[in-house]
Design a protein around this motif. Structure first.
Motif, mmCIF file in Angstrom:
data_model
loop_
_atom_site.group_PDB
_atom_site.id
_atom_site.type_symbol
_atom_site.label_atom_id
_atom_site.label_comp_id
_atom_site.label_asym_id
_atom_site.label_seq_id
_atom_site.Cartn_x
_atom_site.Cartn_y
_atom_site.Cartn_z
ATOM 1 N N HIS A 141 -17.508 34.759 4.873
ATOM 2 C CA HIS A 141 -16.252 34.578 4.129
ATOM 3 C C HIS A 141 -15.106 34.955 5.075
ATOM 4 O O HIS A 141 -14.392 35.935 4.854
ATOM 5 C CB HIS A 141 -16.282 35.473 2.887
ATOM 6 N N ARG A 174 -21.129 38.448 1.151
ATOM 7 C CA ARG A 174 -20.649 37.706 2.336
ATOM 8 C C ARG A 174 -19.384 38.310 2.920
ATOM 9 O O ARG A 174 -19.115 38.188 4.115
ATOM 10 C CB ARG A 174 -20.431 36.236 1.961
ATOM 11 N N GLN A 237 -23.760 41.635 -6.309
ATOM 12 C CA GLN A 237 -23.607 40.181 -6.489
ATOM 13 C C GLN A 237 -24.696 39.638 -7.434
ATOM 14 O O GLN A 237 -25.653 38.973 -7.009
ATOM 15 C CB GLN A 237 -23.691 39.483 -5.131
HETATM 16 C C1 NCD Z 1 -15.646 37.768 -3.061
HETATM 17 C C2 NCD Z 1 -16.531 36.550 -2.856
HETATM 18 O O1 NCD Z 1 -16.343 35.516 -3.496
HETATM 19 O O2 NCD Z 1 -17.395 36.667 -1.989
HETATM 20 N N1 NCD Z 1 -14.497 37.485 -3.808
HETATM 21 C C3 NCD Z 1 -13.361 37.028 -3.188
HETATM 22 O O3 NCD Z 1 -13.361 36.019 -2.514
HETATM 23 N N2 NCD Z 1 -12.253 37.769 -3.315
HETATM 24 C C4 NCD Z 1 -16.359 38.948 -3.549
HETATM 25 C C5 NCD Z 1 -17.158 38.878 -4.815
HETATM 26 O O4 NCD Z 1 -17.231 37.846 -5.491
HETATM 27 O O5 NCD Z 1 -17.728 39.906 -5.176
#
Ligand code: NCD
Length: 321
Positions: A141, A174, A237
């Motif tokens: 990410h 991620r 998650q």
């Molecule tokens: C995260 C993701 O989607 O990985 N969220 C985000 O982008 N702010 C974290 C998560 O969903 O826990």
């Protein structure tokens, strides 16, 4: 279809993992993001991306990533076309490859979030316009990492040599995979706090150690607070667990409260990519340490800088003048 007037070679402007950026490039993007702050908060209008169209493709839930990309594009005078798996031909069985061919024609740059690890790279390989990975399964990410680094530098004035504690679901998270990789390149000392079943994958830990960094694994959050410069909390998650019972064993395992922070250094910041479930008690919100809402806002200037970079648009030294 190639975007007209696009500067930069094919593939050069994708952002799939943090390996796509050198340390110098990271710092340049953070500097550009800082210059864009008045545009991000609406004080200055700078239509640097006028005439450009962003294709926002979210095959997984999102609040911040999707909205901050959209806000970034619009505040820079650009347009956004959206696709979600609900209400599109994805529901009719259209392949990712075919969907990407459409996006290639309808937009100048694409942002993709997908439940499958590797889907962002696959998409980038399938089309010519730049692709930014907004989360691929339990993979990476990187745009989140850029806003995380922006937030850390804003608080500490540097990215060098900080003591960072990553907490929670380090197996499937991620955000922590991308962030830990970037931090060790700036000499961070990392403490990885997770339950045994959610430890950072060994190949990632090996990569972190290969940068010569001090990496400690632990199950104990309380013991890591006093020395930390940054505590990065994450959600377990749930959607990535193959089995509900396994999730139930670790759900709610870390719960930070304001009282826990009594031993923290004055400048220590608590971050979270959000959404939070129960890992940060609302009592933390009013402490001097809470930085997660600011962090979420920082998605706008940081993603502005990333969009400009991938579209070959320079951010002027004095934005709005
Ligand atoms: C995260 C993701 O989607 O990985 N969220 C985000 O982008 N702010 C974290 C998560 O969903 O826990």
């Amino acid at each position: 279809m190639a975007a007209l007037g696009f500067v930069g070679g094919e593939g050069m402007s994708d952002l799939i993992t943090m390996d796509d950026l050198s340390n110098d490039e990271i710092l340049e993007i953070l500097d550009a993001a800082e210059r864009l702050l008045p545009v991000a908060n609406g004080d200055v209008y700078a239509p640097l991306l006028q005439g450009k169209v962003l294709g926002n493709l979210f095959f997984e839930n999102s609040t911040r990533t999707r909205m901050s990309f959209e806000s970034a594009m619009k505040r820079l005078g650009g347009e956004v076309v959206n696709l979600s798996s609900v209400g599109s031909s994805v529901a009719k069985g259209e392949t990712l490859y075919d969907t990407m061919q459409m996006v290639d024609g309808y937009s100048d740059i694409a942002v993709i979030r997908h439940p499958r690890q590797g889907a962002a790279q696959y998409s980038a390989d399938a089309i010519e316009i730049p692709v930014l990975n907004a989360g691929d399964g339990a993979g990476n990410h990187p745009t989140q990492t850029m806003l995380d680094l922006f937030t850390i530098r804003q608080a500490h004035g540097t990215l060098e040599g900080l003591n960072v504690v990553l907490v929670g679901d380090l197996r499937y998270g991620r955000t922590t995979h991308s962030l830990s990789h970037a931090l060790v390149r700036f000499g961070a000392k990392l403490t990885l706090v997770s339950p045994e079943s959610l430890r950072m994958p060994t190949e990632i830990v090996g990569d972190l150690q290969s940068h010569g960094s001090d990496v400690v694994e632990s199950e104990n959050l309380a013991g890591a607070i006093a020395d930390a410069d940054v505590i990065y909390m994450t959600r377990i998650q749930k959607e990535r667990f193959p089995d509900e019972d396994e999730y139930a064993k670790v759900a709610g395992i870390y719960k930070m409260t304001a009282d826990d922070l009594a031993v923290a250094k004055a400048g220590m910041i608590v971050m979270h990519p959000l959404p939070r479930v129960d890992e940060i008690d609302p009592s933390v919100d009013s402490t001097q340490h809470a930085r997660y809402f600011q962090q979420a806002f920082n998605g706008v200037p940081t993603r502005m800088a990333l969009l400009c970079r991938s579209l070959g648009v320079e951010v002027p030294k004095e934005v709005g003048e």
